[in-house]
Design a protein around this motif. Sequence first.
Motif, PDB file in Angstrom:
ATOM      1  N   LEU A  56       0.814  -1.209   0.000  1.00 32.21           N
ATOM      2  CA  LEU A  56       0.000   0.000   0.000  1.00 32.21           C
ATOM      3  C   LEU A  56       0.851   1.264   0.000  1.00 32.21           C
ATOM      4  N   THR A  57       0.279   2.319  -0.502  1.00 30.28           N
ATOM      5  CA  THR A  57       0.876   3.648  -0.460  1.00 30.28           C
ATOM      6  C   THR A  57       0.113   4.471   0.573  1.00 30.28           C
ATOM      7  N   TYR A  58       0.836   5.113   1.488  1.00 26.76           N
ATOM      8  CA  TYR A  58       0.196   5.869   2.561  1.00 26.76           C
ATOM      9  C   TYR A  58       0.483   7.363   2.440  1.00 26.76           C
ATOM     10  N   LEU A  59      -0.546   8.151   2.687  1.00 25.35           N
ATOM     11  CA  LEU A  59      -0.386   9.576   2.970  1.00 25.35           C
ATOM     12  C   LEU A  59      -0.992   9.799   4.340  1.00 25.35           C
ATOM     13  N   MET A  60      -0.149  10.136   5.325  1.00 20.86           N
ATOM     14  CA  MET A  60      -0.580  10.224   6.717  1.00 20.86           C
ATOM     15  C   MET A  60      -0.465  11.643   7.238  1.00 20.86           C
ATOM     16  N   VAL A  61      -1.528  12.100   7.866  1.00 25.95           N
ATOM     17  CA  VAL A  61      -1.531  13.378   8.561  1.00 25.95           C
ATOM     18  C   VAL A  61      -1.394  13.104  10.052  1.00 25.95           C
ATOM     19  N   SER A  62      -0.519  13.842  10.709  1.00 27.46           N
ATOM     20  CA  SER A  62      -0.366  13.703  12.150  1.00 27.46           C
ATOM     21  C   SER A  62       0.262  14.960  12.731  1.00 27.46           C
ATOM     22  N   HIS A  63      -0.057  15.242  13.983  1.00 30.08           N
ATOM     23  CA  HIS A  63       0.636  16.307  14.706  1.00 30.08           C
ATOM     24  C   HIS A  63       1.788  15.738  15.520  1.00 30.08           C
TER      25      HIS A  63
END
Length: 267
Positions: free
Chosen positions: A205-212
């Motif tokens: 899989l390819t991930y685009l992750m948003v996180s603080h």
Amino acid sequence: MSPPSSDAPASPEAPELAVSGLTVTFGRGATRTVAVDDVSFDIPRGGSFGLVGESGSGKSTVLRAIAGLVPAAAGTIAIAGKTLGPRRDMNFYRTVQMVFQDPYGSLHPRHTVDRTLSEPARLHRAGDTDARIEAVLEQVGLGHGFRFRYPHQLSGGQRQRVAIARALMLEPEILLLDEPTSALDVSVQAEVLNLLADLRAERGLTYLMVSHDLAVVAHMCDRVAVMRQGQVLEVLGVEELRAARPAHAYTRDLITASRGYSQEEGA
């Protein structure tokens, strides 16, 4: 947003996900706000890319623009070399799925796990629904015993596993992860992050992750874009992030202010 591309096949050399000059605005005239300002990045097939920044930096809006939940004022978004139009079609949602931040709000309280997982397959006429449900439940570590439970019968971590399973039902290639563990207890966060890492390796899989949380992106992502006021300030490799070697003063401040972050935690 640029118009859809031609029907030419996608280039095998193209990034799995490419964002170029993305701009998102809200309101008009004196109330117009630029939420995302000329953002560009790309992710190779099987890669994992993180967007970090303080609240209101525009990182989650980028995910929503990719998913077609908010319109783009300018720029292009391409999947495997094919530029998306302003609307997302059924094929898009077979390729790209999103996991939201709140596992309590993202599941219908009156739907069993079975119904939650069945709906994507039914809407997309995917077929083999029973086999798909059993397979994804096993893959997210729940198993058959959870299939006919309701959300109130599940813990927060189990609910997020169901949300991940729902995203996997159509066998997508890209997952958009919007703070997928921030609403969970710390001990459960690690379990869910390890699950996501395993799924990425097993499924390519390819991930685009948003996180603080810088520790989270250092653990999960190959590269990280630091956002502030809708703009990307810099893109760091994970080793640069772990070693705390950013070029921009804001990124240095973000690393310093990140509670509990250390090179050891990011490893």
